[in-house]
Motif scaffolding. Structure first.
Motif, short mmCIF file in Angstrom:
data_model
loop_
_atom_site.label_atom_id
_atom_site.label_comp_id
_atom_site.label_asym_id
_atom_site.label_seq_id
_atom_site.Cartn_x
_atom_site.Cartn_y
_atom_site.Cartn_z
N ASP A 1 0.86 -1.18 0.00
CA ASP A 1 0.00 0.00 0.00
C ASP A 1 0.91 1.24 0.00
N ASP B 1 -1.62 -0.73 5.77
CA ASP B 1 -1.99 -0.28 7.12
C ASP B 1 -3.50 -0.27 7.35
N VAL C 1 -0.18 5.14 0.90
CA VAL C 1 -0.37 6.14 1.97
C VAL C 1 -0.60 5.44 3.31
N GLY C 2 0.19 5.81 4.28
CA GLY C 2 0.08 5.21 5.61
C GLY C 2 0.98 4.00 5.77
N THR C 3 1.57 3.54 4.66
CA THR C 3 2.46 2.39 4.70
C THR C 3 3.87 2.81 4.25
N ASP D 1 -6.76 -3.22 2.89
CA ASP D 1 -5.54 -3.97 2.56
C ASP D 1 -5.62 -5.42 3.05
MG LIG Z 1 -2.89 3.08 3.58
#
Ligand SMILES: [Mg+2]
Length: 230
Positions: free
Chosen positions: A14, A190, A16-18, A195
């Motif tokens: 992933d 995340d 964004v956030g990962t 995911d």
């Molecule tokens: Mg994410």
């Protein structure tokens, strides 16, 4: 430390956030944009309003069976910004300001584990790629951050694929980018629903990146990306 299951040939991440994080954080950027357009609210108020607005758009996407496009992504963000920052003098200008802000590499930082993890996985012979619910604004980031170079040849973006995570069609696009069977792919992200559950439902292996240790009941989770390489 987490052992990558035997039989896995490809690891997809992933975005964004990962691998990528807004810096400064999205609530801070939104509050600053609101101020620019005559409306004062705290980053904390932004966060609450954003979550509510974001959730309404998730519900709309469920109803649309996760179908998306670049146009839908622009509409999504226009609506989220308008709802989150209701009270600004010029909602359209404010939306464009924010949309363009997040297209800039200077608005983002890369996970500090990324360079090493991707290099090690590549050296171990894994096929690497990215699977993101973001949109075409991902490309300037991929083209700027050299740490992410090992992913560039296999990038699945929902707005291009036509289906977003957790829709099954998105993960079909990941499989075709990987050139693998479902059981040969590990998906790392995340977001529990988009995911982890999405990839699992598609027959892939999945690992949840859970930096704040919120999901102790999830069997396959790591608190930092570096746990992937042990
Ligand atoms: Mg994410």
């Amino acid at each position: 430390m987490l052992l990558i299951p035997s039989g896995v040939k490809a690891v997809f991440f992933d975005a964004v956030g990962t691998l990528l994080f807004p810096e400064p954080s999205a609530p801070v950027v939104y509050a600053e944009a609101a101020r620019r357009y005559g409306f004062h609210l705290s980053a904390n108020d932004v966060r609450k309003r954003f979550i509510a607005a974001y959730q309404r758009e998730e519900t709309a996407d469920v109803a649309a069976q996760w179908v998306t496009s670049e146009a839908r992504e622009r509409d999504r963000w226009r609506i989220i910004v308008a709802d989150t920052l209701a009270g600004v003098t010029d909602p359209e200008a404010c939306y464009l300001h924010l949309f363009n802000h997040f297209a800039k590499p200077s608005a983002w930082r890369v996970n500090s584990d990324a360079a090493e993890v991707l290099a090690v996985l590549q050296s171990r012979g894994f096929i690497l790629g990215m699977g993101s619910n973001y949109d075409a604004r991902l490309w300037p980031l991929l083209n700027t951050f050299l740490e992410l170079a090992p992913l560039r040849d296999r990038v699945v973006i929902s707005a291009t694929a036509g289906v977003r995570k957790p829709g099954r069609g998105f993960f079909h696009a990941v499989l075709s980018a990987a050139g693998c069977e479902p059981g040969e792919v590990l998906f790392v992200g995340d977001d529990l629903n988009n995911d982890y559950d999405g990839a699992t439902a598609a027959g892939m292996h999945a690992v949840l990146l859970d930096p704040h240790a919120k999901y102790s009941d999830i069997p396959h989770r790591i608190t930092r990306l570096a746990d992937l390489i042990g």
